[in-house]
Design an enzyme around this catalytic site. Structure first.
Site, PDB file in Angstrom:
ATOM      1  N   ARG A 249      84.858  71.850  60.857  1.00 25.17           N
ATOM      2  CA  ARG A 249      83.092  73.078  61.597  1.00 25.17           C
ATOM      3  C   ARG A 249      82.342  73.115  60.315  1.00 25.17           C
ATOM      4  O   ARG A 249      80.913  73.424  60.893  1.00 25.17           O
ATOM      5  CB  ARG A 249      84.377  74.591  60.915  1.00 25.17           C
ATOM      6  CG  ARG A 249      83.138  75.821  60.964  1.00 25.17           C
ATOM      7  CD  ARG A 249      83.782  77.566  60.529  1.00 25.17           C
ATOM      8  NE  ARG A 249      83.012  78.272  61.025  1.00 25.17           N
ATOM      9  CZ  ARG A 249      83.313  79.393  60.317  1.00 25.17           C
ATOM     10  NH1 ARG A 249      84.322  79.333  59.595  1.00 25.17           N
ATOM     11  NH2 ARG A 249      82.421  80.174  60.393  1.00 25.17           N
TER      12      ARG A 249
ATOM     13  N   ASN B   4      76.933  80.952  56.888  1.00 30.03           N
ATOM     14  CA  ASN B   4      78.521  79.660  56.131  1.00 30.03           C
ATOM     15  C   ASN B   4      78.931  80.567  55.385  1.00 30.03           C
ATOM     16  O   ASN B   4      80.106  79.862  54.379  1.00 30.03           O
ATOM     17  CB  ASN B   4      77.660  79.261  56.124  1.00 30.03           C
ATOM     18  CG  ASN B   4      76.501  78.128  57.106  1.00 30.03           C
ATOM     19  OD1 ASN B   4      77.583  77.453  58.141  1.00 30.03           O
ATOM     20  ND2 ASN B   4      75.289  77.633  56.624  1.00 30.03           N
TER      21      ASN B   4
ATOM     22  N   HIS C  26      78.665  72.511  61.743  1.00 30.60           N
ATOM     23  CA  HIS C  26      77.553  72.894  60.413  1.00 30.60           C
ATOM     24  C   HIS C  26      76.461  72.720  60.224  1.00 30.60           C
ATOM     25  O   HIS C  26      75.600  72.802  60.273  1.00 30.60           O
ATOM     26  CB  HIS C  26      78.345  74.358  59.871  1.00 30.60           C
ATOM     27  CG  HIS C  26      78.270  75.226  60.915  1.00 30.60           C
ATOM     28  ND1 HIS C  26      78.386  77.217  59.780  1.00 30.60           N
ATOM     29  CD2 HIS C  26      79.398  75.793  61.524  1.00 30.60           C
ATOM     30  CE1 HIS C  26      79.582  77.475  61.146  1.00 30.60           C
ATOM     31  NE2 HIS C  26      79.822  76.740  61.365  1.00 30.60           N
TER      32      HIS C  26
ATOM     33  N   HIS D  39      88.220  74.516  68.379  1.00 27.60           N
ATOM     34  CA  HIS D  39      89.278  75.694  68.531  1.00 27.60           C
ATOM     35  C   HIS D  39      90.275  75.795  69.028  1.00 27.60           C
ATOM     36  O   HIS D  39      91.291  76.704  68.988  1.00 27.60           O
ATOM     37  CB  HIS D  39      87.954  76.617  69.250  1.00 27.60           C
ATOM     38  CG  HIS D  39      86.806  77.165  67.925  1.00 27.60           C
ATOM     39  ND1 HIS D  39      85.986  78.444  69.474  1.00 27.60           N
ATOM     40  CD2 HIS D  39      86.124  77.059  67.657  1.00 27.60           C
ATOM     41  CE1 HIS D  39      84.828  78.473  68.570  1.00 27.60           C
ATOM     42  NE2 HIS D  39      85.169  77.417  67.097  1.00 27.60           N
TER      43      HIS D  39
END
Length: 344
Positions: free
Chosen positions: A76, A110, A80, A210
Site C-alpha cells: 500500500r 495517509n 500511495h 486487496h
C-alpha cells in the site's frame, strides 16, 4: 477449520476480526506521466551494488516473520507513493519540525499507513547504505520491498526495474486528489488511473492487491447503515457479510482500532480470492464491489476470478507499469537520500 489470527493485531481487533471470520466461515464454507521504461532497468545496480536485492530480501523476510502486516502495509505504501508525485519515495519524507507545510505521510488519507511499512524501508535502507553508501535510492528500495512482500505472501515474483531517484517534494496537499477512496465511483477510478497512464486492465489488476490487508470501519461504515444517504445498508452487500461487519462496527461509538479484511475468505494469502469474492457480493469497500457491478470492468473481474495465474501475470505487469509513474532520474530532478525520511 479454526481461524488463525495474526500476532501483529492489537487485542481490541482480535475479537472483532475473530467474530467476523467465524461467521463467514460457518455460514459460507496532478497528473504523473509515465516516463519511458528505458530509463529504468533490471540490472541498474549490477556493478554499483550487485547485492542490493539480496540485502533488501533479508530484511523483508525477517519483517514478514516478525510482523506479517508489513506485507500489505508496504504494498500500500508503494501504491500511495507512486500515485502522488510519482514513484520517488516522497511518501517516506517526514514533515520538518515547526513547518506549516505537512509532508505526504501526514495527509489525512495517509494516516492509516502502518509504521511497519516505514520501519521495513528504514531497516532496508540502513543495511544497503552499510554496503553500498550513497548508491541505492529509497524509491527503489520501496519498489523492491513491495515485490518481495507480494511474493512472501504467496503471490508472484517479478523482476523490478530500478534507477529511480528520490523526489525532493513532499506535500500533504497533493494527496487527496491523487488517491482513490473507499467510496470512489468507477468513473472516478477510471479517470484517476488514466491520469497516471494506467488503462482499465491495470486498474482491475492493481485492485487485486486487496487480496491481503485490512481496512478500518470508517472506510465502509456508510455501506452498513446509510448507503448514499438512504439510511439503509448497501443493497448489493451479502447479508452474511453485512451481519458480520455490523457486529464488529457499530454505527456509533465503535472501537476505532477495529479492522476487517479486504478478502474475507483468505485474508493473509496473496491469491485471486478477492475477485471471486466480488462475484458473490463479498467485497468490503464500495469501490471494490462497484468494479464487479460496472459492465466496463465486470468481464475483467470474472476472467481473473477464474484463473489465479492469469491474475498473477496481470498483476506483475501492472506493478511494473505503475512503478514507472513519474520517475525522477538524475540530480537535477532527484536525489539519493541517506535517510529516507529527510529531504536534502
Amino acid at each position: 477449520m479454526p481461524v488463525l489470527l495474526p500476532s501483529f493485531l492489537p487485542p481490541a481487533v482480535f475479537t472483532g476480526l475473530l467474530v467476523f471470520l467465524l461467521i463467514l466461515n460457518s455460514e459460507a464454507k496532478t497528473t504523473n506521466n509515465t516516463r519511458p521504461a528505458s530509463q529504468l532497468s533490471i540490472d541498474y545496480y549490477s556493478k554499483s551494488c550487485p547485492q542490493v536485492e539480496q540485502l533488501i530480501g533479508w530484511i523483508t523476510s525477517q519483517q514478514f516473520k516478525e510482523a506479517p502486516v508489513s506485507a500489505p502495509a508496504t504494498i500500500r505504501l508503494f501504491f500511495h507513493d507512486c500515485f502522488v508525485e510519482g514513484c520517488d519515495g516522497s511518501i517516506l519524507i517526514s514533515t520538518k519540525p515547526g513547518s506549516n507545510v505537512l509532508a505526504e505521510k501526514d495527509a489525512e488519507d495517509n494516516k492509516d499507513l502502518r509504521m511497519e511499512a516505514f520501519e521495513t524501508i528504514k531497516k532496508a535502507k540502513s543495511l544497503v547504505e552499510s554496503k553500498c553508501p550513497g548508491i541505492v535510492s529509497c524509491a527503489d528500495i520501496l519498489a523492491i520491498a513491495a515485490r518481495d512482500f507480494v511474493h512472501l505472501a504467496g503471490g508472484p515474483y517479478y523482476q523490478v526495474k530500478k534507477g529511480r531517484w528520490d523526489g525532493k517534494l513532499s506535500m500533504a496537499s497533493r494527496v487527496p486528489s491523487n488517491l482513490p477512496h473507499a467510496n470512489s465511483t468507477v468513473d472516478q477510478l477510471i479517470n484517476l488511473f488514466s491520469s497516471k497512464g494506467l488503462a482499465l486492465d491495470y486498474l482491475v489488476a492493481l485492485s487485486g492487491a486487496h487480496t491481503i490487508g485490512f481496512a478500518h470501519c470508517k472506510h465502509f461504515l456508510n455501506r452498513l447503515y446509510d448507503y448514499r444517504g438512504t439510511k439503509k445498508p448497501d443493497p448489493t452487500i451479502d447479508p452474511r457479510l453485512l451481519k458480520a461487519l455490523r457486529m464488529s462496527c457499530p454505527h456509533y461509538g465503535g472501537n476505532a482500532d477495529i479492522v476487517a479484511p479486504f478478502d474475507v475468505t483468505t485474508p493473509f494469502l496473496f491469491d485471486h480470492a478477492y475477485f471471486v469474492n466480488l462475484e458473490t457480493n463479498l467485497g468490503l469497500l464500495a469501490s471494490d464491489q462497484a468494479l464487479f457491478l460496472d459492465p466496463r470492468t465486470k468481464a475483467l473481474i470474472q476472467a481473473l476470478a477464474k484463473d489465479k495465474q492469469r491474475f498473477f501475470q496481470a498483476f506483475s505487469v501492472a506493478m511494473d507499469k505503475m512503478g514507472s509513474i513519474g520517475v525522477k532520474t538524475g540530480s537535477s530532478l532527484g536525489e539519493k537520500r541517506k535517510d529516507c525520511s529527510v529531504h536534502g
